[in-house]
Design an enzyme around this catalytic site. Structure first.
Site, mmCIF file in Angstrom:
data_model
loop_
_atom_site.group_PDB
_atom_site.id
_atom_site.type_symbol
_atom_site.label_atom_id
_atom_site.label_comp_id
_atom_site.label_asym_id
_atom_site.label_seq_id
_atom_site.Cartn_x
_atom_site.Cartn_y
_atom_site.Cartn_z
ATOM 1 N N ASN A 1 -34.908 -18.030 -5.187
ATOM 2 C CA ASN A 1 -34.081 -17.506 -6.277
ATOM 3 C C ASN A 1 -32.843 -18.400 -6.457
ATOM 4 O O ASN A 1 -31.755 -17.921 -6.742
ATOM 5 C CB ASN A 1 -33.677 -16.053 -5.968
ATOM 6 C CG ASN A 1 -33.077 -15.347 -7.158
ATOM 7 O OD1 ASN A 1 -33.325 -15.720 -8.303
ATOM 8 N ND2 ASN A 1 -32.259 -14.348 -6.901
ATOM 9 N N PHE B 1 -27.488 -14.787 4.520
ATOM 10 C CA PHE B 1 -27.534 -14.292 3.135
ATOM 11 C C PHE B 1 -28.963 -14.128 2.628
ATOM 12 O O PHE B 1 -29.190 -13.417 1.660
ATOM 13 C CB PHE B 1 -26.851 -15.294 2.186
ATOM 14 C CG PHE B 1 -25.371 -15.408 2.369
ATOM 15 C CD1 PHE B 1 -24.518 -14.430 1.896
ATOM 16 C CD2 PHE B 1 -24.824 -16.509 3.006
ATOM 17 C CE1 PHE B 1 -23.151 -14.540 2.052
ATOM 18 C CE2 PHE B 1 -23.454 -16.635 3.166
ATOM 19 C CZ PHE B 1 -22.616 -15.646 2.687
ATOM 20 N N SER C 1 -24.280 -4.339 2.198
ATOM 21 C CA SER C 1 -23.967 -3.823 0.862
ATOM 22 C C SER C 1 -23.419 -2.404 0.945
ATOM 23 O O SER C 1 -23.822 -1.617 1.820
ATOM 24 C CB SER C 1 -25.254 -3.818 0.043
ATOM 25 O OG SER C 1 -25.096 -3.066 -1.131
ATOM 26 N N TYR D 1 -34.686 -1.993 -1.571
ATOM 27 C CA TYR D 1 -33.734 -3.098 -1.331
ATOM 28 C C TYR D 1 -32.567 -2.587 -0.485
ATOM 29 O O TYR D 1 -32.210 -3.160 0.539
ATOM 30 C CB TYR D 1 -33.206 -3.670 -2.666
ATOM 31 C CG TYR D 1 -31.841 -4.296 -2.502
ATOM 32 C CD1 TYR D 1 -31.713 -5.534 -1.880
ATOM 33 C CD2 TYR D 1 -30.673 -3.614 -2.878
ATOM 34 C CE1 TYR D 1 -30.460 -6.076 -1.654
ATOM 35 C CE2 TYR D 1 -29.434 -4.150 -2.654
ATOM 36 C CZ TYR D 1 -29.318 -5.380 -2.050
ATOM 37 O OH TYR D 1 -28.084 -5.915 -1.811
ATOM 38 N N LYS E 1 -31.084 -3.154 3.798
ATOM 39 C CA LYS E 1 -29.731 -3.437 4.314
ATOM 40 C C LYS E 1 -29.372 -2.431 5.408
ATOM 41 O O LYS E 1 -28.803 -2.792 6.433
ATOM 42 C CB LYS E 1 -28.696 -3.378 3.185
ATOM 43 C CG LYS E 1 -28.875 -4.468 2.123
ATOM 44 C CD LYS E 1 -28.611 -5.845 2.693
ATOM 45 C CE LYS E 1 -28.834 -6.958 1.697
ATOM 46 N NZ LYS E 1 -28.799 -8.298 2.314
ATOM 47 N N TYR F 1 -20.628 -5.531 0.985
ATOM 48 C CA TYR F 1 -20.063 -5.929 -0.313
ATOM 49 C C TYR F 1 -20.106 -4.765 -1.288
ATOM 50 O O TYR F 1 -21.107 -4.057 -1.371
ATOM 51 C CB TYR F 1 -20.876 -7.058 -0.955
ATOM 52 C CG TYR F 1 -21.236 -8.214 -0.076
ATOM 53 C CD1 TYR F 1 -20.423 -8.609 0.990
ATOM 54 C CD2 TYR F 1 -22.394 -8.944 -0.329
ATOM 55 C CE1 TYR F 1 -20.775 -9.696 1.781
ATOM 56 C CE2 TYR F 1 -22.743 -10.025 0.460
ATOM 57 C CZ TYR F 1 -21.928 -10.394 1.522
ATOM 58 O OH TYR F 1 -22.300 -11.464 2.290
ATOM 59 N N ASN G 1 -19.124 -4.671 -5.516
ATOM 60 C CA ASN G 1 -19.843 -5.296 -6.641
ATOM 61 C C ASN G 1 -19.326 -6.708 -6.925
ATOM 62 O O ASN G 1 -18.354 -6.866 -7.680
ATOM 63 C CB ASN G 1 -19.718 -4.420 -7.889
ATOM 64 C CG ASN G 1 -20.549 -3.160 -7.783
ATOM 65 O OD1 ASN G 1 -20.352 -2.339 -6.888
ATOM 66 N ND2 ASN G 1 -21.498 -2.995 -8.685
ATOM 67 N N ASN H 1 -27.745 -6.557 -13.125
ATOM 68 C CA ASN H 1 -26.355 -6.161 -12.890
ATOM 69 C C ASN H 1 -25.529 -6.229 -14.165
ATOM 70 O O ASN H 1 -25.830 -6.982 -15.097
ATOM 71 C CB ASN H 1 -25.734 -7.028 -11.799
ATOM 72 C CG ASN H 1 -26.432 -6.837 -10.454
ATOM 73 O OD1 ASN H 1 -27.063 -7.746 -9.940
ATOM 74 N ND2 ASN H 1 -26.355 -5.644 -9.912
ATOM 75 N N VAL I 1 -25.579 0.787 -21.981
ATOM 76 C CA VAL I 1 -24.685 1.436 -21.008
ATOM 77 C C VAL I 1 -25.399 2.692 -20.523
ATOM 78 O O VAL I 1 -25.675 3.607 -21.306
ATOM 79 C CB VAL I 1 -23.323 1.773 -21.660
ATOM 80 C CG1 VAL I 1 -22.463 2.593 -20.709
ATOM 81 C CG2 VAL I 1 -22.609 0.496 -22.072
ATOM 82 N N GLY J 1 -30.889 6.540 -9.862
ATOM 83 C CA GLY J 1 -30.346 5.972 -8.622
ATOM 84 C C GLY J 1 -28.884 5.579 -8.684
ATOM 85 O O GLY J 1 -28.295 5.255 -7.660
HETATM 86 C C1 WQD Z 1 -22.824 -1.347 -12.246
HETATM 87 C C2 WQD Z 1 -22.640 -0.261 -13.293
HETATM 88 C C3 WQD Z 1 -24.697 0.730 -14.079
HETATM 89 C C4 WQD Z 1 -26.334 -2.777 -16.039
HETATM 90 C C5 WQD Z 1 -26.188 -2.991 -7.469
HETATM 91 C C6 WQD Z 1 -26.904 -2.732 -6.178
HETATM 92 C C7 WQD Z 1 -26.009 -3.087 -5.028
HETATM 93 C C8 WQD Z 1 -25.547 -4.512 -5.124
HETATM 94 C C9 WQD Z 1 -24.933 -4.787 -6.450
HETATM 95 C C10 WQD Z 1 -26.884 -6.543 -5.015
HETATM 96 C C11 WQD Z 1 -23.565 0.948 -13.067
HETATM 97 C C12 WQD Z 1 -23.986 -0.004 -15.192
HETATM 98 C C13 WQD Z 1 -25.488 -1.927 -15.340
HETATM 99 C C14 WQD Z 1 -26.553 -2.526 -17.417
HETATM 100 C C15 WQD Z 1 -25.086 -0.623 -17.297
HETATM 101 N N1 WQD Z 1 -26.668 -5.330 -4.838
HETATM 102 N N2 WQD Z 1 -24.891 -0.877 -15.956
HETATM 103 N N3 WQD Z 1 -25.917 -1.465 -17.989
HETATM 104 O O1 WQD Z 1 -25.788 -0.584 -9.358
HETATM 105 O O2 WQD Z 1 -23.358 -0.686 -8.627
HETATM 106 O O3 WQD Z 1 -25.039 -2.151 -7.548
HETATM 107 O O4 WQD Z 1 -25.777 -4.358 -7.497
HETATM 108 O O5 WQD Z 1 -27.441 -7.397 -4.736
HETATM 109 O O6 WQD Z 1 -26.691 -2.870 -3.845
HETATM 110 O O7 WQD Z 1 -27.275 -1.384 -6.101
HETATM 111 O O8 WQD Z 1 -24.353 -2.634 -9.844
HETATM 112 O O9 WQD Z 1 -24.021 -4.140 -11.766
HETATM 113 O O10 WQD Z 1 -26.239 -2.939 -11.520
HETATM 114 O O11 WQD Z 1 -24.212 -1.647 -12.143
HETATM 115 O O12 WQD Z 1 -24.561 0.331 -17.849
HETATM 116 O O13 WQD Z 1 -27.311 -3.250 -18.102
HETATM 117 O O14 WQD Z 1 -23.019 -0.795 -14.570
HETATM 118 O O15 WQD Z 1 -25.266 1.928 -14.547
HETATM 119 O O16 WQD Z 1 -22.839 2.078 -13.414
HETATM 120 P P1 WQD Z 1 -24.662 -1.376 -8.886
HETATM 121 P P2 WQD Z 1 -24.746 -2.933 -11.348
#
Ligand code: WQD
Length: 344
Positions: free
Chosen positions: A37, A83, A127, A152, A156, A180, A182, A202, A220, A300
């Site tokens: 990746n 990592f 995480s 996933y 962790k 971590y 975000n 993300n 959103v 989730g």
């Molecule tokens: C953030 C917020 C979404 C995309 C995940 C993993 C975590 C870590 C980081 C990484 C949420 C909202 C998102 C979109 C949206 N892992 N959203 N529209 O879920 O907090 O964490 O990534 O390797 O383990 O679970 O991060 O950036 O996906 O979402 O509205 O298209 O943005 O619902 O509220 P998250 P995220």
């Protein structure tokens, strides 16, 4: 003599930023990566930024024999930062065995290879997902972990349990797990940053790709959560701040400053921002309007997640200092520079 650090997954998003911080702090770095990746040209970008090209070995860490051979060759290393892992939440729900096999076989091979060669330090890329849906906020490292929603996330949590068991059985291993929140943003050079393959999962890369015209519209996921504006709250942290914490964790292990052989630290800013806060900040910083629509909740997602940061401050001497606007600007700068580099 420089201290040598093995960095698995060192060509990836957080790994590459950490390699830069290690090189800038006078460490010798050996990257182990299967480029599943990431791409090898990250090494040239690291060279441009730091003046050093780290040693690179293309290896699949699921391969025990190959992993052992490399560790034998680099047994003078002082620590490993791990990592290397798959990280797409949705994909892990569809392909759980692929995630358990990749993330856990590689962990087991790395740990056993380093123990065999008496490499004592092990830093694990964990995480905030290990906290599941927390009952109280901000989340402290003492709070119970819960089974994460996704395979996933569960890799962790299980990985931390494996490390804990291994530490208890082997008095030489010293480990720090960094949880971590975000991570967003990119290196100020604009030469490295997050490069999600395909459609981003993300929020931040989805926003920048939408603004760049690659995606039509940001969805959103829900505005009926129990938060100030109904959208979920997260603790966004700049990837360079995150990378710096890894150097401090290495130092803590090498200087034998740990209180316990296995320590855990949250890496976040302690500030919670909603999805709409992020969008508003993006629109302000870029002076543009983002095309978005409120849709159904994503399964989730937890309503609120942000870190208690005092332990990392006290023990690692680390805190994140970049504001949300700075983080977002750096993600946007990277998106623009990257697209430019790749359309020329
Ligand atoms: C953030 C917020 C979404 C995309 C995940 C993993 C975590 C870590 C980081 C990484 C949420 C909202 C998102 C979109 C949206 N892992 N959203 N529209 O879920 O907090 O964490 O990534 O390797 O383990 O679970 O991060 O950036 O996906 O979402 O509205 O298209 O943005 O619902 O509220 P998250 P995220």
């Amino acid at each position: 003599m420089k201290n040598k650090i093995i960095v698995t997954g060192g060509c990836g998003y957080i790994g590459s930023h950490t390699v830069i911080e290690l090189l800038e702090n006078n460490y010798d770095v050996v990257i182990l990566d299967d480029l599943s990746n990431s791409t090898e040209d990250t090494l040239d970008r690291i060279l441009k930024i730091t003046g050093t090209k780290p040693t690179f070995v293309n290896v699949d860490l699921k391969d025990e024999t190959a992993t052992k051979a490399i560790f034998q060759k680099h047994k003078d290393a002082k620590a490993v930062i791990n990592f290397a892992a798959h990280k797409a939440v949705g994909e892990s729900v569809k392909e759980p065995l692929m995630y358990y096999r990749n993330n856990l076989y590689s962990l087991i091979n790395v740990l056993s290879s380093q123990i065999e060669n008496n490499i004592e330090g092990f830093i694990f890329s964990s995480s905030a997902t290990v906290y599941g849906t927390p009952e109280t906020l901000p989340i402290t490292e003492k709070d119970e972990t819960q089974r994460p929603f996704s395979p996933y996330g569960n890799t962790k949590k299980i990985a931390e349990e494996i490390i804990d068991d291994v530490i208890k059985s082997n008095s030489n291993l010293q480990s720090i797990s960094l949880r971590y929140f975000n991570p967003i943003g990119a290196h100020e050079s604009g030469l490295i940053g997050e490069l999600p393959s395909g459609i981003p999962n993300n929020l931040m890369p989805y926003i920048t790709q939408t603004a760049a015209g690659i995606r039509e519209k940001l969805m959103v996921y829900g505005n009926d959560y129990p938060t100030k504006d109904g959208t979920p709250i997260r603790d966004y942290i700049h990837v360079v701040d995150l990378a710096k914490a890894h150097v401090l964790a290495v130092e803590r292990i090498l200087k034998k400053e740990q209180d316990e052989a296995f320590e855990v630290f949250n890496l976040g800013t302690g500030n919670g921002f909603s999805v709409l806060d992020v969008i508003n900040s993006f629109e302000k910083v870029t002076n543009s309007k983002l095309n978005y629509e409120i849709v159904e909740r994503r399964p989730g997602d937890v309503p609120k997640l942000y870190a208690a940061t005092n332990l990392a401050k006290e023990k690692l001497g680390w805190s994140a200092d970049k504001s949300l606007d700075e983080m977002i600007k750096s993600s946007w700068d990277w998106e623009q520079k990257f697209r430019k580099q790749n359309t020329n």
